[in-house]
Design an enzyme around this catalytic site. Structure first.
Site, mmCIF file in Angstrom:
data_model
loop_
_atom_site.group_PDB
_atom_site.id
_atom_site.type_symbol
_atom_site.label_atom_id
_atom_site.label_comp_id
_atom_site.label_asym_id
_atom_site.label_seq_id
_atom_site.Cartn_x
_atom_site.Cartn_y
_atom_site.Cartn_z
ATOM 1 N N ARG A 174 -4.796 -2.025 0.656
ATOM 2 C CA ARG A 174 -4.404 -0.952 0.096
ATOM 3 C C ARG A 174 -3.884 -1.353 -1.184
ATOM 4 O O ARG A 174 -3.416 -0.220 -2.029
ATOM 5 C CB ARG A 174 -3.585 -0.206 0.971
ATOM 6 C CG ARG A 174 -4.337 0.332 2.317
ATOM 7 C CD ARG A 174 -3.689 1.430 3.026
ATOM 8 N NE ARG A 174 -4.603 2.107 3.843
ATOM 9 C CZ ARG A 174 -4.238 3.062 4.696
ATOM 10 N NH1 ARG A 174 -3.014 3.513 4.491
ATOM 11 N NH2 ARG A 174 -4.985 3.504 5.672
ATOM 12 N N ASP B 99 4.302 16.774 3.369
ATOM 13 C CA ASP B 99 3.742 15.446 3.526
ATOM 14 C C ASP B 99 4.626 14.732 2.107
ATOM 15 O O ASP B 99 4.995 15.401 1.285
ATOM 16 C CB ASP B 99 2.532 15.356 3.281
ATOM 17 C CG ASP B 99 1.805 14.052 3.721
ATOM 18 O OD1 ASP B 99 0.966 14.094 4.877
ATOM 19 O OD2 ASP B 99 1.808 12.855 2.981
#
Length: 289
Positions: A48, A159
């Site tokens: 990632r 979020d």
């Protein structure tokens, strides 16, 4: 180092991580957003962060953490957290929480608050599938029960990732994302075909949802009080101590008798002073006391 590996972009090859570097980065990630990396998740960091490492010209994870800790590293920090926390999600994930909302929670709420406005919080909402699913359930409930929810409903979706919030606010999804849990009936009732394989959430479903940035480790003071909180499939990434801290803060946002819905693999422990377990068969929910 072989010449060929020097010619391979960092984003396409896995950089090496020492145990010390992994421990240091794991500590940074937990302190920043609460996410607890298991010791065997080095591959996740490698996959990632490769592009970020390349863009930053970092040859080691230690160099990246140094930049994250330096003045002016806020944008980089946000990008790293985005990369490490972004996850795919589903429409109507696990199904029964949404059935419980429609068949148990909403009728009970109406009995006590027939003239009130319903408030729901979707915590860690990712790209928006959960809050939009909730909005569809509210629409279906209103159609089945004319005259109820007359004052409307508000869904606050939060979020930590600005990237997923941007995608969620757009309300536009490619067919690959649409196909994950959404029935054809709901697709044609609640979405419009934008062409090129993209579908947009209808304005009436979208208008109930307001998206905000929120770190679950931070303050919830600006959120207000809720009748229902969905905090599903995120607590599994936190340590036990952080999980308890978050659940106690969520309790303070719930109105007396309000409900908390967790993920299928998540449960409460040691919080009997805050929540009462309710068996719904299938599914378990928690009521604020």
């Amino acid at each position: 180092m072989e010449k060929d590996s020097l010619l391979t972009p960092l984003s396409r090859r896995q950089f090496q991580i020492s145990d010390q570097e992994f421990t240091r980065f794991s500590r940074f990630l937990e302190d920043s957003c609460g996410i607890l990396l298991a010791g065997h998740k080095q591959y996740l960091v490698q996959s990632r962060l490769g592009k970020i490492m390349q863009d930053q010209g970092c040859e080691s994870l230690n160099q990246l953490v140094d930049r994250l800790s330096s003045p002016g590293g806020a944008a980089l920090k946000e990008g790293v957290i985005d990369a490490m926390t972004t996850n795919e999600t589903l429409w109507f994930r696990d199904a029964h929480p949404f059935d419980i909302l429609r068949d148990k929670i909403l009728p009970e709420w109406h009995e006590k608050n027939s003239a009130g406005r319903l408030r729901v919080w979707s915590a860690a909402c990712s790209t928006g599938q959960e809050p939009y699913s909730i909005s569809m359930v509210l629409d279906e409930y209103k159609q089945l029960n004319p005259g109820q929810l007359k004052a409307g409903a508000e869904i606050i979706a939060t979020d930590i990732s600005s990237n997923v919030l941007s995608r969620a606010r757009s309300g536009v999804y490619e067919m690959l994302a649409i196909g994950r849990g959404l029935s054809k009936e709901r697709l044609h009732r609640y979405f419009s075909d934008k062409g090129d394989g993209c579908w947009a959430v209808n304005p009436d479903i979208k208008s109930r949802v307001r998206f905000n940035s929120l770190n679950l480790l931070g303050s919830y003071a600006g959120l207000g009080q809720f009748d229902v909180v969905f905090c599903r499939n995120v607590l599994i990434y936190f340590s036990t101590e952080r999980k308890i801290e978050i659940l106690r803060k969520i309790h303070k946002t719930l109105k007396p008798g309000g409900y908390l819905l967790l993920g299928a693999s998540e449960s409460l422990s040691g919080l009997n002073d805050c929540y009462k377990m309710i068996h719904c068969r299938p599914g378990i929910i928690y009521q604020a006391i």
